[in-house]
Design a protein around this motif. Structure first.
Motif, PDB file in Angstrom:
ATOM      1  N   PHE A   6       1.198  -0.756 -13.766  1.00 59.88           N
ATOM      2  CA  PHE A   6       0.758  -1.642 -12.471  1.00 59.88           C
ATOM      3  C   PHE A   6       0.327  -2.978 -13.295  1.00 59.88           C
ATOM      4  O   PHE A   6      -0.716  -2.588 -14.258  1.00 59.88           O
ATOM      5  N   THR A   7       0.516  -3.858 -12.790  1.00 62.00           N
ATOM      6  CA  THR A   7      -0.297  -5.054 -13.212  1.00 62.00           C
ATOM      7  C   THR A   7      -1.599  -5.279 -12.392  1.00 62.00           C
ATOM      8  O   THR A   7      -1.874  -4.552 -11.527  1.00 62.00           O
ATOM      9  N   LEU A   8      -2.622  -6.040 -13.056  1.00 64.40           N
ATOM     10  CA  LEU A   8      -3.912  -5.940 -12.386  1.00 64.40           C
ATOM     11  C   LEU A   8      -3.788  -6.363 -11.152  1.00 64.40           C
ATOM     12  O   LEU A   8      -4.429  -5.775 -10.081  1.00 64.40           O
ATOM     13  N   VAL A   9      -2.894  -7.647 -10.744  1.00 64.52           N
ATOM     14  CA  VAL A   9      -2.796  -7.969  -9.281  1.00 64.52           C
ATOM     15  C   VAL A   9      -2.454  -6.804  -8.300  1.00 64.52           C
ATOM     16  O   VAL A   9      -2.870  -6.716  -7.317  1.00 64.52           O
ATOM     17  N   GLU A  10      -1.565  -6.097  -8.867  1.00 63.83           N
ATOM     18  CA  GLU A  10      -0.843  -5.047  -8.149  1.00 63.83           C
ATOM     19  C   GLU A  10      -1.864  -3.949  -7.803  1.00 63.83           C
ATOM     20  O   GLU A  10      -2.147  -3.557  -6.498  1.00 63.83           O
ATOM     21  N   LEU A  11      -2.941  -3.598  -8.622  1.00 67.41           N
ATOM     22  CA  LEU A  11      -3.921  -2.761  -8.547  1.00 67.41           C
ATOM     23  C   LEU A  11      -4.873  -3.327  -7.555  1.00 67.41           C
ATOM     24  O   LEU A  11      -5.341  -2.622  -6.812  1.00 67.41           O
ATOM     25  N   LEU A  12      -5.396  -4.677  -7.798  1.00 67.90           N
ATOM     26  CA  LEU A  12      -6.092  -5.246  -6.754  1.00 67.90           C
ATOM     27  C   LEU A  12      -5.785  -5.291  -5.298  1.00 67.90           C
ATOM     28  O   LEU A  12      -6.474  -5.127  -4.378  1.00 67.90           O
ATOM     29  N   VAL A  13      -4.410  -5.506  -5.033  1.00 62.79           N
ATOM     30  CA  VAL A  13      -3.749  -5.408  -3.744  1.00 62.79           C
ATOM     31  C   VAL A  13      -3.891  -4.047  -3.181  1.00 62.79           C
ATOM     32  O   VAL A  13      -4.247  -3.758  -2.069  1.00 62.79           O
ATOM     33  N   VAL A  14      -3.589  -2.947  -3.984  1.00 59.13           N
ATOM     34  CA  VAL A  14      -3.716  -1.396  -3.718  1.00 59.13           C
ATOM     35  C   VAL A  14      -5.211  -1.326  -3.128  1.00 59.13           C
ATOM     36  O   VAL A  14      -5.176  -0.639  -2.154  1.00 59.13           O
ATOM     37  N   ILE A  15      -6.025  -1.634  -4.048  1.00 57.47           N
ATOM     38  CA  ILE A  15      -7.610  -1.282  -3.719  1.00 57.47           C
ATOM     39  C   ILE A  15      -7.717  -2.134  -2.505  1.00 57.47           C
ATOM     40  O   ILE A  15      -8.552  -1.530  -1.685  1.00 57.47           O
ATOM     41  N   ALA A  16      -7.422  -3.174  -2.147  1.00 60.74           N
ATOM     42  CA  ALA A  16      -7.766  -4.006  -0.880  1.00 60.74           C
ATOM     43  C   ALA A  16      -7.173  -3.288   0.249  1.00 60.74           C
ATOM     44  O   ALA A  16      -7.805  -3.294   1.199  1.00 60.74           O
ATOM     45  N   ILE A  17      -5.906  -2.809   0.240  1.00 60.66           N
ATOM     46  CA  ILE A  17      -5.227  -2.085   1.225  1.00 60.66           C
ATOM     47  C   ILE A  17      -6.121  -0.882   1.550  1.00 60.66           C
ATOM     48  O   ILE A  17      -6.344  -0.569   2.524  1.00 60.66           O
ATOM     49  N   ILE A  18      -6.588  -0.054   0.643  1.00 56.62           N
ATOM     50  CA  ILE A  18      -7.217   1.106   0.703  1.00 56.62           C
ATOM     51  C   ILE A  18      -8.504   0.578   1.412  1.00 56.62           C
ATOM     52  O   ILE A  18      -9.050   1.484   2.157  1.00 56.62           O
ATOM     53  N   GLY A  19      -9.272  -0.242   0.893  1.00 55.81           N
ATOM     54  CA  GLY A  19     -10.413  -0.543   1.486  1.00 55.81           C
ATOM     55  C   GLY A  19     -10.452  -0.934   3.043  1.00 55.81           C
ATOM     56  O   GLY A  19     -11.182  -0.626   3.802  1.00 55.81           O
ATOM     57  N   VAL A  20      -9.368  -1.959   3.363  1.00 55.90           N
ATOM     58  CA  VAL A  20      -9.037  -2.210   4.760  1.00 55.90           C
ATOM     59  C   VAL A  20      -8.555  -0.949   5.581  1.00 55.90           C
ATOM     60  O   VAL A  20      -9.413  -0.747   6.735  1.00 55.90           O
ATOM     61  N   LEU A  21      -8.054   0.159   5.125  1.00 55.42           N
ATOM     62  CA  LEU A  21      -7.737   1.364   5.757  1.00 55.42           C
ATOM     63  C   LEU A  21      -9.167   2.158   6.087  1.00 55.42           C
ATOM     64  O   LEU A  21      -9.422   2.779   7.218  1.00 55.42           O
ATOM     65  N   VAL A  22      -9.929   2.050   4.953  1.00 51.92           N
ATOM     66  CA  VAL A  22     -11.266   2.931   5.051  1.00 51.92           C
ATOM     67  C   VAL A  22     -12.094   2.123   6.204  1.00 51.92           C
ATOM     68  O   VAL A  22     -12.634   2.781   7.026  1.00 51.92           O
ATOM     69  N   GLY A  23     -12.130   0.970   5.977  1.00 48.09           N
ATOM     70  CA  GLY A  23     -12.950   0.238   7.130  1.00 48.09           C
ATOM     71  C   GLY A  23     -12.425   0.266   8.629  1.00 48.09           C
ATOM     72  O   GLY A  23     -13.231   0.104   9.309  1.00 48.09           O
ATOM     73  N   LEU A  24     -10.839   0.525   8.768  1.00 46.57           N
ATOM     74  CA  LEU A  24     -10.400   0.953  10.163  1.00 46.57           C
ATOM     75  C   LEU A  24     -10.844   2.305  10.557  1.00 46.57           C
ATOM     76  O   LEU A  24     -10.887   2.544  11.793  1.00 46.57           O
ATOM     77  N   LEU A  25     -10.719   3.242   9.533  1.00 42.24           N
ATOM     78  CA  LEU A  25     -10.757   4.499   9.831  1.00 42.24           C
ATOM     79  C   LEU A  25     -12.419   5.061  10.076  1.00 42.24           C
ATOM     80  O   LEU A  25     -12.551   5.986  10.897  1.00 42.24           O
ATOM     81  N   LEU A  26     -13.378   4.237   9.073  1.00 37.39           N
ATOM     82  CA  LEU A  26     -14.709   4.821   9.328  1.00 37.39           C
ATOM     83  C   LEU A  26     -15.072   4.810  10.836  1.00 37.39           C
ATOM     84  O   LEU A  26     -15.883   5.678  11.238  1.00 37.39           O
TER      85      LEU A  26
END
Length: 306
Positions: A13-33
């Protein structure tokens, strides 16, 4: 021998792709919490409901045994209400350690009850639930004793004239009452309501810090004092400028030492009526309506589901 496909190369993965994945996970956690928190609070509220039902049943079993409810202002030769019902909520061993021939603040009784308050008297939403009182400004009798998150009312003062009483509650001070005295109907009269977080003092949902120890409630084995309806939070600088009291409200304003309904649930408090049913009373309930529900024989019958 390794064979490599022409025109193809291995890459991560490129750094950009990793950051995108982390951002998506953060959004999902924010929605689920929030959903997880709501589910947990719903479970705590159900637990709180069950506590109140158990306590109400304890009072009914006691009434069946003695044809009366226990006295609120118990002195010698009688136990305070939350102690008196211990044998009827599966706490007979603890009840046996209390000597009703002595007052609640006798050293032997206080020592016997320190740290022993039943879990049924603790709302799971209360951050100070089950915590013992320390040194406080106006009494040393309370040290080491816990506060119940559930309160029985001893009086129902008039809103227009606090020196007058609307009628009797189920626990009038220093005299026994019977369920048949509830001429307004058992389902229209409050038996107990939440008054949570009693080891601390809260305005709204904010803990008020004083330079001296000040609790919101009294020990679970002690009879509560005179109960009021006219409430306003007091902070260090005088009356709270945010005016949590608003206009016409009484629920969840403060858990101060005036015994008003207060909980850490969102939007209201849990209340059990004389028939053992549990209702969630909204913060928007008018102070007059709550006062009518507090008295069991004032002739002001509140209809509907509150």
């Amino acid at each position: 021998m390794e064979i490599h496909s022409p025109g193809r190369k291995n890459r991560g993965f490129t750094l950009v792709e990793l950051l995108v994945v982390i951002a998506i996970i953060g959004v999902l956690v924010g929605l689920l919490l929030p959903a997880v928190q709501q589910a947990r609070e719903a479970a705590r509220r159900i637990h709180c409901t069950n506590n109140l039902k158990q306590i109400a049943l304890g009072f009914h079993y006691y009434h069946d045994a003695f044809s009366a409810l226990p006295r609120a202002g118990a002195g010698v030769n009688s136990a305070p209400p939350l102690v008196a019902i211990l044998p009827y909520i599966e706490q007979s061993a603890l009840a046996d350690t209390y000597d009703s021939k002595m007052s609640w603040d006798a050293v032997a009784n206080k020592d016997a009850m320190k740290g022993k308050m039943p879990k049924a008297y603790v709302c799971p939403s209360s951050p100070e639930g089950g915590k013992a009182l320390g040194i406080i400004i106006f009494s040393s009798d309370f040290i080491g004793l816990q506060t119940s998150d559930y309160l029985f009312r001893t009086n129902a003062p008039s809103i227009d004239d606090p020196t007058e009483e609307l009628g009797d509650t189920f626990f009038p001070y220093r005299k026994n009452s019977q369920f048949r005295n509830a001429t307004d109907g058992l389902s229209h009269s409050i038996l107990m309501h939440e008054q949570a977080g009693g080891t601390e003092y809260y305005c709204g949902k904010r803990k008020v810090e004083y330079p001296f120890p000040l609790p919101g409630g009294s020990p679970w084995i002690a009879p509560p004092g005179t109960q009021h309806m006219q409430v306003q939070c007091v902070d260090m600088g005088g009356y709270d400028v945010n005016n949590y009291a608003g206009v016409g409200g009484v629920i969840n304003i403060t858990n101060a030492y005036i015994y008003t309904p207060y909980s850490f649930h969102t939007g209201g408090v849990q209340t059990t009526m004389g028939d053992g049913s549990v209702h969630f009373l909204s913060e928007s309930m008018d102070i007059y309506v709550f006062s009518y529900l507090s008295a069991c024989n004032d002739g002001q019958v509140v209809g509907g589901d509150f």
